[in-house]
Scaffold this motif. Structure first.
Motif, PDB file in Angstrom:
ATOM      1  N   LEU A 126      41.840  39.534  38.704  1.00  0.00           N
ATOM      2  CA  LEU A 126      42.889  38.689  39.267  1.00  0.00           C
ATOM      3  C   LEU A 126      42.427  37.245  39.409  1.00  0.00           C
ATOM      4  O   LEU A 126      43.214  36.311  39.185  1.00  0.00           O
ATOM      5  CB  LEU A 126      43.333  39.254  40.618  1.00  0.00           C
ATOM      6  CG  LEU A 126      43.951  40.662  40.565  1.00  0.00           C
ATOM      7  CD1 LEU A 126      44.365  41.120  41.954  1.00  0.00           C
ATOM      8  CD2 LEU A 126      45.134  40.704  39.619  1.00  0.00           C
ATOM      9  N   SER A 129      42.700  35.694  36.037  1.00  0.00           N
ATOM     10  CA  SER A 129      44.094  35.424  35.680  1.00  0.00           C
ATOM     11  C   SER A 129      44.646  34.214  36.421  1.00  0.00           C
ATOM     12  O   SER A 129      45.435  33.440  35.865  1.00  0.00           O
ATOM     13  CB  SER A 129      44.963  36.657  35.973  1.00  0.00           C
ATOM     14  OG  SER A 129      44.984  37.532  34.877  1.00  0.00           O
ATOM     15  N   GLY A 133      45.467  31.806  33.783  1.00  0.00           N
ATOM     16  CA  GLY A 133      46.756  32.406  33.478  1.00  0.00           C
ATOM     17  C   GLY A 133      47.833  31.399  33.133  1.00  0.00           C
ATOM     18  O   GLY A 133      47.698  30.194  33.354  1.00  0.00           O
ATOM     19  N   GLY A 148      49.525  35.780  34.013  1.00  0.00           N
ATOM     20  CA  GLY A 148      48.081  35.683  34.141  1.00  0.00           C
ATOM     21  C   GLY A 148      47.431  35.481  32.785  1.00  0.00           C
ATOM     22  O   GLY A 148      47.944  34.765  31.929  1.00  0.00           O
ATOM     23  N   LYS A 153      53.673  40.562  31.817  1.00  0.00           N
ATOM     24  CA  LYS A 153      53.668  40.559  33.279  1.00  0.00           C
ATOM     25  C   LYS A 153      53.491  41.961  33.845  1.00  0.00           C
ATOM     26  O   LYS A 153      52.993  42.127  34.968  1.00  0.00           O
ATOM     27  CB  LYS A 153      54.981  39.968  33.793  1.00  0.00           C
ATOM     28  CG  LYS A 153      56.230  40.799  33.457  1.00  0.00           C
ATOM     29  CD  LYS A 153      57.481  40.147  33.993  1.00  0.00           C
ATOM     30  CE  LYS A 153      58.719  40.989  33.677  1.00  0.00           C
ATOM     31  NZ  LYS A 153      59.949  40.349  34.185  1.00  0.00           N
ATOM     32  N   LEU A 156      49.737  42.599  34.308  1.00  0.00           N
ATOM     33  CA  LEU A 156      49.264  41.920  35.518  1.00  0.00           C
ATOM     34  C   LEU A 156      49.746  42.661  36.754  1.00  0.00           C
ATOM     35  O   LEU A 156      48.996  42.854  37.716  1.00  0.00           O
ATOM     36  CB  LEU A 156      49.757  40.475  35.538  1.00  0.00           C
ATOM     37  CG  LEU A 156      49.402  39.671  36.793  1.00  0.00           C
ATOM     38  CD1 LEU A 156      47.896  39.531  36.933  1.00  0.00           C
ATOM     39  CD2 LEU A 156      50.073  38.299  36.765  1.00  0.00           C
ATOM     40  N   TYR A 159      47.597  45.857  37.416  1.00  0.00           N
ATOM     41  CA  TYR A 159      46.314  45.580  38.063  1.00  0.00           C
ATOM     42  C   TYR A 159      46.514  45.164  39.516  1.00  0.00           C
ATOM     43  O   TYR A 159      45.700  45.507  40.386  1.00  0.00           O
ATOM     44  CB  TYR A 159      45.552  44.501  37.291  1.00  0.00           C
ATOM     45  CG  TYR A 159      44.802  45.051  36.102  1.00  0.00           C
ATOM     46  CD1 TYR A 159      43.514  45.547  36.243  1.00  0.00           C
ATOM     47  CD2 TYR A 159      45.395  45.104  34.843  1.00  0.00           C
ATOM     48  CE1 TYR A 159      42.827  46.066  35.162  1.00  0.00           C
ATOM     49  CE2 TYR A 159      44.712  45.621  33.750  1.00  0.00           C
ATOM     50  CZ  TYR A 159      43.435  46.105  33.909  1.00  0.00           C
ATOM     51  OH  TYR A 159      42.760  46.642  32.841  1.00  0.00           O
ATOM     52  N   CYS A 194      49.849  37.885  43.020  1.00  0.00           N
ATOM     53  CA  CYS A 194      50.100  38.165  41.605  1.00  0.00           C
ATOM     54  C   CYS A 194      51.302  39.084  41.428  1.00  0.00           C
ATOM     55  O   CYS A 194      52.066  38.945  40.459  1.00  0.00           O
ATOM     56  CB  CYS A 194      48.867  38.795  40.977  1.00  0.00           C
ATOM     57  SG  CYS A 194      47.468  37.659  40.784  1.00  0.00           S
ATOM     58  N   SER A 198      54.366  37.679  39.300  1.00  0.00           N
ATOM     59  CA  SER A 198      54.675  38.337  38.028  1.00  0.00           C
ATOM     60  C   SER A 198      56.127  38.779  37.935  1.00  0.00           C
ATOM     61  O   SER A 198      56.646  38.988  36.833  1.00  0.00           O
ATOM     62  CB  SER A 198      53.772  39.557  37.831  1.00  0.00           C
ATOM     63  OG  SER A 198      54.081  40.575  38.761  1.00  0.00           O
TER      64      SER A 198
END
Length: 427
Positions: A126, A129, A133, A148, A153, A156, A159, A194, A198
């Motif tokens: 992260l 990213s 990103g 990211g 998306k 991302l 994760y 994130c 996203s």
């Protein structure tokens, strides 16, 4: 300098090496497309050499893993009827070797070490990213979202979902304090940001659902074993009824509307229809593992154009079962479904029958997350993917003897000392 074998292959003594190995593996899974073959070699270098260190401990009893490796072996065998045999041969071997690495980790990594490595690894993913990103335009709904350092998306978001889950269970289930508690807090903040940036409705909804179900199972575990099954069955029936009511009562459309989505899931229902039609062309054996989305084939070229995939790669049917049916037919679908469902149900059964099974408590949430996401993603079908690694790790833990999961091996030194004292007295 001599390194003790136990510091590498003993789950009770290799916490440092194990956490680093898991963290680096997760980083490789995320960005191997960016860093290339060197990163894949690093991944293999973390796990395969452990066989040389102590092959008996690392490999264990191979016969117990037959049901786990069935799909990977069948994927390799599909080269004989594949529409793209070169692609199938390469990716099939990659997938099988990836499964082998996960099964090695089963024997040498404890669930606590896995959680620590996941927190550290996802934190690195992260952070990377956020620093490198970009935002992408989704041509289907006309919105910009943060992807990211990924191409999607949804990756991302996956994760981020895993980051929130492992950072949650680390202190709650595993009792982490101090440095790891602080690290978990940082990862939760990163993952939360994130997840929002996203705009992945799939990841947001599945994260909330899995955390809620995990807490519900935690509550069920407070009861006596004989009462757990009844309550679990009642909750499952009620949940199923609520799900049906949500589908036919417009609840799903209402929830999707909050994320700016419609009931077609941004074109996924059309994609599923196309996948089912493709599967019917070869329903028993499929077209071959990874042999459908190949450049130059008319049908994938058409779908890439319809969904504005300019790179003509990295696309799929957004459903594990449809993708498995297209590539490996009914046989492959059955083998993969067995691994997924037996893993989820196996850890659920252990939680219902046993007290304080921390390992199954953590892996229950992982398996459930993969089951839920399997209806909209293909997290468990590709080599060098965190989803497939976690699935086979969770499956492999079911094959270990109960005693080795619950209690560390007894220290033989007190018994040896008592024997020596007895011998002296006899003399």
């Amino acid at each position: 300098m001599k390194i003790a074998k136990a510091s590498l292959v003993s789950p009770d003594r290799n916490g440092a090496y194990g956490a680093v190995a898991v963290a680096l593996s997760i980083f490789v899974f995320a960005y191997s497309a960016r860093f290339g073959q060197v990163s894949i070699l690093l991944y293999y270098g973390l796990w395969l050499p452990l066989v040389v260190v102590d092959y008996r401990r690392v490999l264990g009893h191979a016969g117990r893993n037959v049901w786990i490796v069935g799909f990977a072996v069948f994927a390799c065998l599909s080269v004989f009827w594949s529409a793209a045999p070169g692609m199938t041969a390469r990716t099939g071997i990659q997938y099988l070797s990836h499964v082998v690495c996960a099964l090695i980790a089963v024997r040498v990594i404890s669930v606590k070490t896995l959680a620590r490595g996941a927190v550290a690894g996802i934190g690195m993913v992260l952070f990377y990213s956020l620093f490198f990103g970009v935002y992408h335009l989704d041509p289907l709904d006309g919105t910009y979202s943060f992807v990211g350092a990924f191409a999607s998306k949804n990756q991302l978001g996956f994760y981020a979902s895993l980051g929130i889950y492992f950072a949650f269970v680390a202190p709650v289930a595993l009792g982490e304090r101090g440095l790891w508690l602080a690290a978990s807090g940082v990862v939760v903040l990163l993952a939360g940001y994130c997840l929002v940036a996203s705009q992945s409705a799939t990841s947001v909804l599945t994260t909330a659902l899995i955390i809620g179900l995990w807490l519900g199972m935690r509550g069920v575990g407070l009861l006596r074993p004989r009462h757990r099954k009844g309550l679990f069955l009642a909750a499952a029936v009620c949940g199923g009824m609520l799900g049906i009511a949500a589908v036919y009562g417009g609840g799903i459309d209402l929830v999707l509307g909050l994320f700016g989505k419609d009931s077609t899931l941004t074109g996924r229902t059309y994609l599923w229809q196309q996948g089912i039609e493709a599967a019917m062309a070869s329903p028993v054996f499929g077209v071959g593992y990874q042999a459908y989305w190949v450049q130059g084939f008319s049908e994938p070229e058409r779908l890439w154009e319809e969904f504005y995939i300019a790179t003509r790669s990295g696309f799929h049917f957004h459903n594990t079962f449809i993708e498995a049916m297209v590539e490996t037919g009914l046989i492959g679908l059955t083998l993969l479904t067995v691994v997924l469902l037996v893993t989820a149900l196996g850890h659920t059964r252990r939680l219902l029958n046993e007290d304080h099974d921390i390992q199954s408590s953590v892996l229950f949430g992982v398996a459930l997350l993969l089951v839920v996401r399997s209806f909209v993603e293909i997290d468990i079908m590709n080599p060098y993917h965190v989803g497939s690694f976690l699935l086979y790790f969770a499956a492999g833990k079911l094959t270990l003897p109960q005693a080795s999961r619950q209690r560390p091996a007894a220290d033989p030194r007190p018994a040896q000392a008592a024997l020596q004292v007895g011998q002296l007295r006899y003399r």
